[in-house]
Structure formats: structure tokens, C-alpha cells
Motif scaffolding. Structure first.
Motif, short mmCIF file in Angstrom:
data_model
loop_
_atom_site.label_atom_id
_atom_site.label_comp_id
_atom_site.label_asym_id
_atom_site.label_seq_id
_atom_site.Cartn_x
_atom_site.Cartn_y
_atom_site.Cartn_z
N ALA A 69 0.82 -1.21 0.00
CA ALA A 69 0.00 0.00 0.00
C ALA A 69 0.85 1.26 0.00
O ALA A 69 0.32 2.36 -0.16
CB ALA A 69 -0.93 0.00 1.21
N ARG A 74 -1.35 4.79 6.36
CA ARG A 74 -2.35 4.76 5.30
C ARG A 74 -3.35 3.65 5.59
O ARG A 74 -3.08 2.77 6.40
CB ARG A 74 -1.73 4.56 3.92
CG ARG A 74 -0.94 3.31 3.75
CD ARG A 74 -0.13 3.33 2.46
NE ARG A 74 0.79 4.46 2.43
CZ ARG A 74 0.79 5.39 1.46
NH1 ARG A 74 -0.06 5.33 0.46
NH2 ARG A 74 1.65 6.37 1.50
N HIS A 77 -5.81 -1.92 3.70
CA HIS A 77 -6.74 -2.74 2.91
C HIS A 77 -8.08 -2.85 3.61
O HIS A 77 -8.22 -2.49 4.78
CB HIS A 77 -6.17 -4.14 2.64
CG HIS A 77 -5.98 -4.98 3.88
ND1 HIS A 77 -4.81 -4.98 4.62
CD2 HIS A 77 -6.81 -5.85 4.52
CE1 HIS A 77 -4.94 -5.79 5.64
NE2 HIS A 77 -6.14 -6.33 5.61
N ARG A 111 -5.54 -7.59 -5.38
CA ARG A 111 -5.50 -6.22 -5.92
C ARG A 111 -6.73 -6.10 -6.82
O ARG A 111 -6.89 -6.87 -7.77
CB ARG A 111 -4.22 -5.98 -6.70
CG ARG A 111 -4.04 -4.56 -7.20
CD ARG A 111 -3.61 -3.62 -6.11
NE ARG A 111 -2.27 -3.88 -5.63
CZ ARG A 111 -1.68 -3.17 -4.68
NH1 ARG A 111 -2.32 -2.14 -4.13
NH2 ARG A 111 -0.46 -3.46 -4.27
N THR A 116 -6.76 -0.82 -5.71
CA THR A 116 -6.62 -0.83 -4.25
C THR A 116 -6.49 -2.26 -3.75
O THR A 116 -6.83 -3.22 -4.43
CB THR A 116 -7.80 -0.13 -3.56
OG1 THR A 116 -9.02 -0.74 -3.99
CG2 THR A 116 -7.82 1.35 -3.92
N LEU A 142 -13.13 4.90 -1.52
CA LEU A 142 -11.98 4.60 -2.37
C LEU A 142 -11.88 5.62 -3.49
O LEU A 142 -12.90 5.98 -4.10
CB LEU A 142 -12.13 3.21 -2.99
CG LEU A 142 -11.74 1.98 -2.18
CD1 LEU A 142 -12.51 1.90 -0.88
CD2 LEU A 142 -11.94 0.71 -3.00
N PRO A 188 -5.38 5.85 -7.42
CA PRO A 188 -6.18 4.88 -6.66
C PRO A 188 -5.69 4.75 -5.22
O PRO A 188 -4.48 4.65 -4.97
CB PRO A 188 -5.96 3.57 -7.43
CG PRO A 188 -5.58 4.00 -8.82
CD PRO A 188 -4.79 5.26 -8.63
N ALA A 189 -6.61 4.79 -4.28
CA ALA A 189 -6.26 4.67 -2.86
C ALA A 189 -7.52 4.44 -2.05
O ALA A 189 -8.62 4.84 -2.45
CB ALA A 189 -5.57 5.95 -2.37
N ILE A 190 -7.38 3.77 -0.90
CA ILE A 190 -8.47 3.74 0.07
C ILE A 190 -8.33 5.03 0.86
O ILE A 190 -7.43 5.17 1.69
CB ILE A 190 -8.38 2.49 0.97
CG1 ILE A 190 -8.30 1.23 0.12
CG2 ILE A 190 -9.59 2.43 1.90
CD1 ILE A 190 -8.04 -0.04 0.91
N GLU A 191 -9.18 5.99 0.60
CA GLU A 191 -8.94 7.37 1.02
C GLU A 191 -9.35 7.63 2.47
O GLU A 191 -8.60 8.24 3.23
CB GLU A 191 -9.70 8.32 0.10
CG GLU A 191 -9.41 9.80 0.35
CD GLU A 191 -7.99 10.21 -0.02
OE1 GLU A 191 -7.62 11.36 0.28
OE2 GLU A 191 -7.25 9.40 -0.61
#
Length: 238
Positions: A69, A74, A77, A111, A116, A142, A188-191
Motif C-alpha cells: 500500500a 495509510r 486494505h 488487488r 486498491t 476509495l 487509486p487509494a483507500i482514502e
């Protein structure tokens, strides 16, 4: 239907790991269930009664899973409970995702098509427990660069259904209890993750008093904050 059961927050050091534990306990009533060490990291598992919230501290940023990640704090997951892992693996790959973990692992990392990181777990790994009286984990947001591709992945693989609030830049889905919000973004990210509370204004004051930082001017009725773990979260009204 599959169910969102787990959110993993990567912490930067032991001080933030311990501070975040007390922060989520005292303000949100999210309580500890177990502590483990495996695959190069400590995990402190906590829950609001529905979703397992894991604070993670890696032995080193060079650990293979730590790199998945990215460096520093951060949201690492999310975990999704499924009743048939072999067929789910095929669905993930058929819909543009890829498997990272050894396929025999209990928590199988993948993935997703949006880029993500997630994991699938069997039924019973994260059981429902007594509900917190102070909060409920209600949403995970996300950032994705292809909104339709990402939405199709979660619909086709996990049978998530449409939820209110979708528009040209946001696509909301739900497992029936928790919202997965997909937002168009460049990286792309788990925000962030969201917590329902009775009085967001009062809770925001507690956040600042106990080591969190309110994020000003986000243009939303919800209140965003950064916890002692260094990750972004949001307060919404129950």
C-alpha cells in the motif's frame, strides 16, 4: 451477498499505534478483541461490533506486505467475507483483479480492478460482537481512476448493490450494512473511512482534545479528521 468485515490501518510507529488504540476506544467505543504478530507486523484488532478495525505496525517498511500500500501511515486494505473462496478467486481474476497471497492463506490478499488492496476471508473469521454505544463504522471511500470499471468489479465479484448518493463522480454501493463509496480520482487509494456518531460537533471537539486533527474546509457537512494513526476518517450524523 458478501460483507465488508475488516478495515486495516497502517501506523507509522509504536507511539501512534498505542495512541490510536486509546483514541478509538475513548471517543468511539471501538474496543479491543485480540493482538497478533504475523507476516512481519503487529495487529491490534478492535471492533464497533460489526467491522473489525485492525491497527497495524510493521517491523520494517521493507516487509513485503508493508510495500503493497506504500510507505507511512495509510489505510492498508479492506476485508470482505465470502462463503466460497475458490469461486471468488476466479471472479476476482475474471473481473480484472489479481491475487497476491498464497492461495492457502486464511486472509487472501487481492488487488482489485481499481488498484486498491483488499482481502477475502471465510465466514466466521470476524464475527459480529456487542455493538459500540458511541459509534458505527458506516462507510469506506476509495479513490479510483475508472469509476465504471471499479463499480463493475464490486458488483460482479461481491454482488454489492447500488446505494444512494451516486452521480457522475461518485458511485456508491452497499453490502446491506456498510457503504463502499467509489470516487473518481487520479491516484487509486483507500482514502478514508466513516463513523456514524450522535453529535459530530461534540465528537469533533473530543477528536482535537485527544490528539486528532480536524481537516478544515472540505466542502461537506461531514467532518473529516486525521487520527493519531495518521489516517483520514470522517464523522457523519447517525
Amino acid at each position: 451477498m458478501s460483507r465488508i468485515v475488516h478495515i486495516a490501518l497502517k501506523c507509522g510507529d509504536m507511539e501512534s499505534f498505542e495512541s490510536a488504540t486509546k483514541f478509538y476506544e475513548d471517543i468511539f467505543g471501538i474496543y479491543q478483541t485480540k493482538n497478533t504478530h504475523a507476516r512481519g507486523h503487529h495487529s491490534r484488532h478492535m471492533t464497533d461490533g460489526n467491522i473489525d478495525l485492525a491497527l497495524m505496525l510493521y517491523d520494517s517498511e521493507d516487509e513485503k506486505e508493508a510495500k503493497l500500500a506504500g510507505a507511512g501511515p495509510r489505510i492498508h486494505h479492506i476485508g470482505i467475507e465470502v462463503d466460497d473462496r475458490p469461486s471468488m478467486i476466479k471472479k476476482i481474476e475474471d473481473n480484472g483483479g489479481s491475487i497476491y497471497s498464497d492461495r492457502a492463506e486464511g486472509a487472501l490478499k487481492y488487488r482489485s480492478a481499481d488498484g486498491t488492496l483488499g482481502e477475502i476471508v471465510g465466514i466466521g473469521r470476524y464475527l459480529k460482537k456487542d455493538k459500540s454505544k458511541l459509534s458505527r463504522i458506516s462507510q469506506v471511500t476509495l479513490y479510483v481512476n475508472d469509476l465504471e470499471k471499479a463499480a463493475n468489479f464490486y458488483r460482479n465479484v461481491f454482488d454489492f448493490e447500488p446505494a444512494p448518493g451516486s452521480n457522475g463522480t461518485v458511485h456508491n454501493l452497499t453490502d446491506g450494512e456498510t457503504v463502499l463509496s467509489l470516487v473518481k480520482g487520479e491516484q487509486p487509494a483507500i482514502e478514508y473511512w466513516s463513523l456514524e456518531v450522535a453529535d459530530p460537533k461534540t465528537v469533533a471537539e473530543q477528536v482535537t482534545e485527544r490528539g486528532g486533527k480536524i481537516v478544515p474546509g472540505n466542502g461537506s457537512a461531514a467532518v473529516k479528521f486525521v487520527g493519531p494513526d495518521g489516517n483520514l476518517a470522517e464523522l457523519v450524523s447517525a
